[in-house]
Every structure is written in structure tokens, then in C-alpha cells.
Design an enzyme around this catalytic site. Structure first.
Site, short mmCIF file in Angstrom:
data_model
loop_
_atom_site.label_atom_id
_atom_site.label_comp_id
_atom_site.label_asym_id
_atom_site.label_seq_id
_atom_site.Cartn_x
_atom_site.Cartn_y
_atom_site.Cartn_z
CD GLU A 147 -2.88 -1.38 2.24
OE1 GLU A 147 -2.29 -1.56 3.32
OE2 GLU A 147 -4.12 -1.39 2.13
CD GLU A 200 -3.45 -6.56 3.59
OE1 GLU A 200 -3.51 -7.33 2.60
OE2 GLU A 200 -2.88 -5.47 3.56
N1 3HC Z 1 4.13 -7.44 11.85
C1 3HC Z 1 4.79 -7.78 12.98
N2 3HC Z 1 5.71 -8.76 13.02
C2 3HC Z 1 5.96 -9.40 11.88
C3 3HC Z 1 5.31 -9.10 10.68
C4 3HC Z 1 4.35 -8.05 10.68
N3 3HC Z 1 3.70 -7.68 9.58
N4 3HC Z 1 5.75 -9.92 9.71
C5 3HC Z 1 6.67 -10.72 10.29
N5 3HC Z 1 6.79 -10.41 11.59
C6 3HC Z 1 7.71 -11.00 12.56
C7 3HC Z 1 7.43 -12.47 12.79
O1 3HC Z 1 6.45 -12.64 13.79
C8 3HC Z 1 8.79 -12.98 13.22
O2 3HC Z 1 8.95 -12.61 14.56
P1 3HC Z 1 9.81 -13.53 15.56
O3 3HC Z 1 11.18 -13.62 14.95
O4 3HC Z 1 9.74 -12.82 16.84
O5 3HC Z 1 9.12 -14.87 15.57
C9 3HC Z 1 9.76 -12.12 12.40
O6 3HC Z 1 9.01 -10.96 12.00
C10 3HC Z 1 10.29 -12.79 11.15
O7 3HC Z 1 9.18 -13.30 10.41
P2 3HC Z 1 9.20 -14.75 9.75
O8 3HC Z 1 9.77 -15.73 10.70
O9 3HC Z 1 7.85 -15.00 9.22
O10 3HC Z 1 10.25 -14.49 8.59
P3 3HC Z 1 10.27 -15.07 7.12
O11 3HC Z 1 11.47 -14.53 6.48
O12 3HC Z 1 10.03 -16.55 7.13
O13 3HC Z 1 8.99 -14.44 6.39
C11 3HC Z 1 7.48 -12.70 5.70
C12 3HC Z 1 8.91 -13.05 6.17
C13 3HC Z 1 7.20 -13.36 4.34
C14 3HC Z 1 7.40 -11.21 5.57
C15 3HC Z 1 6.46 -13.22 6.73
O14 3HC Z 1 6.87 -12.83 8.02
C16 3HC Z 1 5.08 -12.74 6.55
O15 3HC Z 1 4.35 -13.23 5.71
N6 3HC Z 1 4.66 -11.74 7.34
C17 3HC Z 1 3.33 -11.25 7.37
C18 3HC Z 1 3.04 -10.39 6.19
C19 3HC Z 1 1.65 -9.84 6.29
O16 3HC Z 1 0.70 -10.54 6.56
N7 3HC Z 1 1.52 -8.55 6.03
C20 3HC Z 1 0.28 -7.89 6.14
C21 3HC Z 1 0.10 -7.36 7.51
S1 3HC Z 1 -1.49 -6.68 7.75
C22 3HC Z 1 -1.44 -5.19 6.99
O17 3HC Z 1 -0.44 -4.82 6.45
C23 3HC Z 1 -2.67 -4.39 7.02
C24 3HC Z 1 -2.61 -3.26 6.10
O18 3HC Z 1 -3.49 -3.44 5.05
C25 3HC Z 1 -2.90 -1.98 6.75
#
Ligand code: 3HC
Ligand code: NAI
Length: 708
Positions: A110, A130
Site C-alpha cells: 500500500e 491480509e
Molecule cells: N508485523 C509484525 N511482526 C511481523 C510481521 C508483521 N507484519 N511480519 C513478520 N513479523 C515478525 C514475525 O512474527 C517474526 O517474529 P519472531 O522472529 O519474533 O518470531 C519475524 O518478523 C520474522 O518473520 P518470519 O519468521 O515470518 O520471517 P520469514 O522470512 O520466514 O517471512 C514474511 C517473512 C514473508 C514477511 C512473513 O513474516 C510474513 O508473511 N509476514 C506477514 C506479512 C503480512 O501478513 N503482512 C500484512 C500485515 S497486515 C497489513 O499490512 C494491514 C494493512 O493493510 C494496513
């Protein structure tokens, strides 16, 4: 700007860098830092344009999911709170280019779409995931994405949640350029090019050409809704995401954003988002094992062996081969070895036919498997997984043999589903190397791996198993060595209640339908037919001496087995099965048997509601889960939730059984369990931990937090 966002420059080009490891989430301070940078760029006449880039391994992985709990309870219902920042970026008088590497997910995409242009590294991914958290894009993603990529693509991405690679994103118009060399250099050159051409900032919100016409759009939305109802059964977020994209095609940009905010809030306030976010963090939490130091040595698994090429051994072998690990597959006879290999080959061929793997990939995987009738080659294996018949004497014999042929630091794992791992370990001279690796069927598909720690298992072997689970693309959960471990121990009372319910008056298909409609992948009786009813029957007979004879007994399940009705494999069980692949058919013969068994047990049959079916079965899981937790066989309540979601088809949007109980309220769950104890007897005695937490007005989540 603070540490989270830095502003530097390369002569007339400003570089805004986000430094919020590990994934540059938009945590408090990051949006403010970006907004302040944009403001100073616009106030500085010597700057002509800017690049927005992520420091470290990624662009921005999205909003900070950890803040959603407070967003949920906030009085201020303003979507994700990012809209003013995005307007400030888009309103900038100087062109801003987003430079994307790693992932631009959710709020990250975004932000990128609010920039005037986007350049991406070829390995980058973009997405609006999301819905996987039970919400929808909350910072105009549903409004800007269709303006860049068209309605069809935006619906697919916002309702499906799957990421798109850089080259697809380029083709779709989401990114404007693919970087050929260094990303930052490419981005700076891109801004310079724009400035040289005298391009004024291009605002995504003003691009309406791809928003399509009403007739074509209505077909897209209709098809997307039908598909979401089928593939995302019972989920509200995918439908809300479609509604929000539809709003982009019907309303002005500002009105569309307001509609998106409303829908975002509805989803955020739902139990579904609570459950799915719990699972997101849970999947990561289970990999952290208290008491095992981070620097514990992890054995590099370069070569593996599997003993037994049956249902489980074959699937386990495929999991290793799929992870690129060479694996020996040992059997007791040529006939069984050939049969096991043929099944593996057939599975790969099916995957090739379905387009999941290429022929070349499948051939490479097959070539990693070495069939064997001897222990030749075992001496340099880093791990051996035993998957022979379920019998203690046989397992002991196999482990004693492994002890002789394997190198001293090889991991010796058993796939037993019911036997005592310590007893198996005692048949070797190195119990510290022995561990349970409880895969789920089909082992090449199911993501759960219960890792069963024996009393002597070393930290090194545990740490290796946890790391290996990730390599095998499984979710490893460490559990203790009790009967049935965590998953099957809880499944027993769950299935017991399903059986009691049919004796009390529910129809077989009614029990399964109630749980399926509630979100389970399959009803418990149909699962029994799939796994084989004889398995439970054998276990009931074997452990009968351990059961309290005053407790009610599932008579009808025994009656079915006595008639040779073992489930799908015999063509009949709780249901009848005509053709392979055709679903279960309700059987009046079974109904008659149930009524006779009920009479024999002195049960007066009555009407049973779907609500009672859910409470009886799901609260049976919760009660046993609470016992397991208190006894220390599961490390945390969330571990149990992950086991159920990844191994037992429990709906992720309910958060797993323990999270579901928290959502219902432990008080309410405890009261119902006390009711059931009064009516149905001592098998419903409430778990002491449940009683305690309910009395304190607490939750399993708080219990987990207190023990961190
Ligand atoms: N917010 C907070 N913490 C997050 C995060 C996020 N969006 N994404 C990842 N983390 C944290 C994980 O919990 C993890 O924490 P930890 O080490 O304490 O366990 C750390 O970051 C590393 O994450 P991964 O172990 O998952 O690392 P990978 O390299 O395997 O994967 C990733 C990275 C592909 C970015 C994966 O973490 C992921 O898919 N994250 C979520 C992405 C997501 O869903 N984004 C949308 C969020 S909602 C949003 O944006 C709403 C908007 O529309 C306003
Ligand atoms: P299976 O009967 O399909 O396969 C067992 C295989 O082991 C047979 O092919 C047999 O020939 C072979 N075998 C027996 N002795 C051997 C020896 N000494 N050396 C080499 N091979 C030998 O059984 P299945 O279902 O694969 O179960 C295997 C193990 O996995 C059991 O411990 C079971 O409890 C466990 N398990 C089974 C699950 C299931 O859904 N079937 C799920 C999780 C665990």
C-alpha cells in the site's frame, strides 16, 4: 528522523530508508518517520526527487500485526491509521519511487502504491495477504491496486491473499520497472530519468482507466464470490475484500477508502481475525523452545534413511526427497519395497499430471531415493526415521539394529503414534539420540510434525529436529512422551463424544455435518472411517485394563468392528463406500446397529442439536488439552492450537481449540463441562487448570504469557 527511518541523499535525490528489522513492519515510529522525510524533501529546494527503500532483507512486510490488538480496542476506528501517510506521499510535489526487494506485503504494498512509481528486484514479491489474517487491506490497497492492475487481478490478490512475483507484478502494471543490477542504483537512475523528462508525480488514485465497466466487473465479482465461498468456507474477509474492490469501481477514491475502512474494521473486530492472527504468531512461537540455548549445535542433515516403505514411510521419504536430502528407503522384503516405491512414483506422476511439479523435478526427487533391503549405507546417515508396523517388540528390534550400524551422533527417530519413546530408546546404547518424529498421513502433504521428546533426548537432537522440520516444510511442535502424545490423546475424547452422540440420538451424518459446517475439514466419524476403525478398536482392547470400568464405553464403535466394518478400507464403517473417490453414503444398517447398541446400553434416544454436537466434541478437546498443558506435555496452549490446525483439520479462523475456548470464555466452557459431568459422568471431570483459569477470569493466552 530517528533510527527507524533515515534520510540521506545522492546529490539532488533523497533516499528514505526504513530500518525496522527483521521485516520493516510499519511499527509505531515508521509511518511518522516516512511522513517527516517526505515533508523535509518537499521543503528542500535542492532535492528533486526521492527513493523509498527498505534496509536489510526486505522492503516492508506490512503493518505491524502486533499492534492490531490495540487497534481492535481503540475508540478511534480509522482503518489501519496509515491513510494520512499515504496521502502525504502521493501529494508530494517531487516524484517518489518505491524500490522493492524481498517482500512488499499488505501495508508495504500500500505504501509502494502510494509512491508515484515502483521499481522491483527480480526476486521481489508483492501481495495483499491480509485475508490470511482475517482482515482486508486497510490502507487503500483495495482502491489503488485495481487502478494499477485492473479489477480481476486486484480481486484475485485481495481475496486470495497469495503473493505475486516481480515479473508478474511488472506485467500486471503493479511495478513499472524491473531492476537489472543494484536496486538502489536502478531506483536513483529511474528518478533521474523521470526528472529529466520533466514528468510530474503520477498519482495512483487518479488512474481510472483500468477500473473497467459495470457489466464486465459484475461477472468478475460474481465469480470471485462463488469461488471464495467454496475455497474459503465460512470466512468473511475474502468476501469483504471483494466488496471493497467493488467499491473502488463504483465510488470515488475517497468514498471507496471510507468503505474499505468500514469493512476493515468489521473484519478486525471479528473472532476470525483474532483466531487467524493467533495462528500466525503461534506458528512462529512453537519454534522457540524454552531451556534450549540458541547456540545449541544443530546437526546438518545431509543424508537420511527411512525404515519401512508403507503408508507413512513412503510419505516421509518423499518429504526428505522434496527437501533435496538423499534418502535410503529400507524394507523387509522385495515385494513391499517394490510396492512402496511404486506408490511414491505414482504420487510424483500425479503431481506432474496436475502441474504441481515438472517431470524433471519429479525425476530429480526420485533419483534422491535409494531403495534397500539391508542397512548398507546407513553408517553415514545423519538421521534414520523408523516407520515399521506399530508394535513395541518390532520397534525395539529395529532400534537395536540401528544402534549397531549408525554413527554415534546420528538422530534415531521413530514415527510411532502410540508407543513409549523412552522404552524404544532403552533398546539402544544411546537414548539421548532417540526422539519421536510423529508425521501425519499423508506425510508428504500434512504440515504437522509432532516432535516427541524422550526423557533422555539431548538438546542437540531436539534443536536438530526443530530445524529439520522447517527444512522439510513442516511445522514442528515439541511435545512430551505421554500416551497418544498431544494430538491423538486429545482426539480420543473428541471421537468418543461423537460416538456417544450417535448413541444418544444424533444421526451419523448429522454429527459430521455439524462439525464440517463449523469449519472442521472432515467430521470425526468420517475421519474414523478414513483412518480405519480397527485401529481404535485394537487400542481400546489393548489398554482396556487401564480404563476405569465405571466410565461409559463406546459400545457402537466395537459393534461396527465386530461386523468387519473397519471403514473405507472394507467398504463400510460409519458409512457405506461404493466407489473409491465417491463420498460416504449414510447407511440404514448402521442406524439400526446404533439403535440396538443404545438400547443395550440403556440409553433413551433424543433430539440432539448442532450446538450440542459442537460443545460436546470441541469442549472434550479443550478439557483434555488443559490437562496436557498442566501436566507439561505441551509447552504452551498455542502449541496445542498449532497441532490441531496443522494436523487435524481444525479451522484456523477459530484459532485452534484453546484459543477458541478463550474466545468463548473459559467460564462458559467450564460451566458447560460441569453440566456434562453431571449428565454424562466422570469422563467429563473438568481439568483442574481449566477450573483455575475460569475461576480467575483468565485465558489460556494469559497462561502462556505468564510462563514466557
Ligand atoms: N508485523 C509484525 N511482526 C511481523 C510481521 C508483521 N507484519 N511480519 C513478520 N513479523 C515478525 C514475525 O512474527 C517474526 O517474529 P519472531 O522472529 O519474533 O518470531 C519475524 O518478523 C520474522 O518473520 P518470519 O519468521 O515470518 O520471517 P520469514 O522470512 O520466514 O517471512 C514474511 C517473512 C514473508 C514477511 C512473513 O513474516 C510474513 O508473511 N509476514 C506477514 C506479512 C503480512 O501478513 N503482512 C500484512 C500485515 S497486515 C497489513 O499490512 C494491514 C494493512 O493493510 C494496513
Ligand atoms: P504400514 O503397515 O503401511 O507400513 C509398515 C511397513 O513397515 C510395511 O511395509 C512393512 O513391510 C515394513 N516393515 C516391517 N518390519 C520391517 C523391518 N524390520 N524393516 C523394514 N521394514 C519393515 O504402516 P504405517 O501406517 O505406515 O505405520 C507405520 C508407523 O507409523 C507405525 O508406527 C504407525 O503407528 C505410525 N503412524 C501411522 C499413521 C497412519 O496414519 N497410518 C500416522 C502416524 C504414525
Amino acid at each position: 528522523m530517528g533510527e527507524l527511518v533515515s534520510l540521506t541523499r545522492q546529490s539532488e535525490i533523497a533516499i528514505i530508508t526504513i530500518n525496522n528489522p527483521p521485516v520493516n513492519a510499519l511499527s509505531p515510529g515508521v509511518p511518522e518517520g516516512i511522513a517527516a522525510s517526505v515533508e523535509s524533501i518537499n521543503n528542500d529546494d535542492s532535492i528533486k526527487g526521492a527513493v523509498l527503500i527498505g534496509g536489510g532483507r526486505t522492503f516492508i512486510a506490512g503493518a505491524d500485526i502486533k499492534t492490531f490488538e490495540s487497534l481492535r480496542s481503540s475508540e478511534n476506528r480509522r482503518g489501519a491509521g496509515l491513510l494520512p501517510l499515504l496521502t502525504a506521499i502521493e501529494d508530494s510535489q517531487k516524484p517518489i519511487v518505491a524500490a522493492i526487494h524481498g517482500t512488499a506485503f499488505g501495508g508495504g504494498l500500500e505504501v509502494a502504491m502510494a509512491c508515484h512509481y515502483r521499481i522491483a528486484a527480480p526476486s521481489a514479491q508483492v501481495g495483499q495477504p491480509e485475508v490470511k489474517l482475517g482482515i482486508i487491506p486497510g490502507a487503500a490497497g483495495t482502491q489503488r491496486l485495481p487502478r494499477l492492475a485492473g479489477v480481476q487481478k486486484a480481486v484475485e490478490m485481495c481475496a486470495g491473499g497469495n503473493p505475486v512475483g516481480a515479473s508478474d507484478a511488472f506485467k500486471a502494471g503493479i511495478v513499472d520497472k524491473l531492476a537489472e543490477g543494484d536496486l538502489l542504483e536502478g531506483a536513483v537512475a529511474f528518478v533521474r530519468e523521470l526528472i529529466a523528462k520533466g514528468e510530474s508525480p503520477r498519482r495512483t488514485r487518479d488512474l481510472n482507466d483500468k477500473l473497467g465497466d459495470a457489466a464486465a466487473n459484475s461477472a468478475i465479482f460474481e465469480a470471485a464470490r462463488a469461488s471464495a465461498r467454496k475455497t474459503a468456507r465460512g470466512l468473511i474477509a475474502p468476501l469483504a475484500a471483494i466488496d471493497a474492490v467493488e467499491a473502488a469501481t463504483r465510488l470515488s477514491f475517497e468514498e471507496g477508502c471510507r468503505r474499505e475502512t468500514e469493512l476493515f474494521q468489521q473484519c478486525l473486530q471479528s473472532d476470525q481475525s483474532r483466531g487467524l492472527i493467533h495462528i500466525f504468531f503461534g506458528e512462529r512461537a512453537v519454534s522457540k523452545i524454552p531451556g534450549i540455548a540458541k547456540e545449541t549445535r544443530v546437526i546438518d542433515i545431509k543424508k537420511a534413511a527411512v525404515v519401512g516403505a508403507g503408508t507413512m514411510g513412503g510419505g516421509i521419504t518423499m518429504s526428505y526427497a522434496n527437501a533435496g536430502i538423499p534418502v535410503i528407503l529400507k524394507e523387509a522384503s522385495q515385494e513391499f519395497l517394490d510396492r512402496g516405491l511404486a506408490t511414491i512414483k505414482k504420487n510424483y506422476d500425479t503431481s506432474v499430471k496436475r502441474g504441481r511439479f515438472t517431470r524433471e523435478y519429479a525425476d530429480q526427487r526420485m533419483a534422491l531415493i535409494t531403495p534397500s533391503l539391508t542397512y548398507d549405507g546407513f553408517s553415514d546417515c545423519d538421521i534414520v526415521v523408523e516407520a515399521v508396523f506399530e508394535g513395541m517388540e518390532l520397534k525395539k528390534q529395529v532400534f537395536a539394529e540401528l544402534d549397531k550400524v549408525c554413527k554415534p551422533d546420528a538422530v534415531l527417530a521413530s514415527n510411532t503414534s502410540t508407543l513409549n519413546v523412552d522404552e524404544i530408546a532403552a533398546s539402544t546404547s544411546r537414548p539421548k539420540q532417540v526422539i519421536g518424529h510423529h508425521f501425519f498421513s499423508p506425510a508428504n502433504v500434512m504440515r504437522l510434525l509432532e516432535i516427541v521428546r524422550g526423557k533422555a533426548t539431548s538438546d542437540e537432537v531436539i534443536a536438530t529436529s526443530m530445524a529439520l522440520a522447517k527444512k522439510l516444510k513442516k511445522v514442528g511442535v515439541l511435545v512430551g512422551n505421554c500416551r497418544g502424545f498431544v494430538g491423538n490423546r486429545m482426539f480420543a475424547p473428541y471421537q468418543r463424544e461423537a460416538q456417544f452422540l450417535v448413541e444418544e440420538g444424533a444421526r451419523v451424518e448429522q454429527v459430521d455435518a455439524a462439525l464440517y459446517d463449523w469449519g472442521m475439514a472432515m467430521g470425526p466419524l468420517a475421519v474414523g472411517d478414513l483412518a480405519g476403525l480397527d485401529v481404535g478398536w485394537r487400542i481400546r482392547k489393548e489398554y482396556k485394563h487401564l480404563e476405569d470400568p465405571s466410565l461409559r464405553y463406546p459400545l457402537v464403535a466395537d459393534r461396527l468392528c465386530e461386523q468387519g466394518r473397519y471403514g473405507q478400507k472394507t467398504g463400510s464403517g460409519w458409512y457405506r463406500y461404493e466407489d473409491r473417490g465417491k463420498g460416504p453414503i449414510p447407511d440404514p444398517g448402521v442406524q439400526k446397529l446404533i439403535e440396538e447398541s443404545a438400547e443395550e446400553a440403556g440409553i433413551t434416544r433424543r433430539e440432539i442439536t448442532p450446538d450440542e454436537i459442537i460443545e460436546r466434541t470441541i469442549y472434550a478437546l479443550v478439557n483434555e488439552g488443559a490437562r496436557i498443558l498442566e501436566e507439561g506435555f505441551a509447552l504452551r496452549a498455542v502449541d496445542i492450537d498449532i497441532i490441531y490446525v496443522y494436523g487435524y483439520g481444525f479451522p484456523a479462523h477459530r484459532g485452534g481449540p484453546m484459543c477458541y475456548a478463550d474466545i468463548v470464555g473459559l467460564n462458559k466452557v467450564y460451566d458447560r463441562i460441569c453440566d456434562f459431568e453431571r449428565v454424562h459422568g466422570a469422563q467429563w471431570a473438568p481439568a483442574p487448570l481449566l477450573k483455575k483459569l475460569a475461576g480467575e477470569g483468565s485465558t489460556f493466552a494469559e497462561y502462556d504469557r505468564a510462563r514466557q
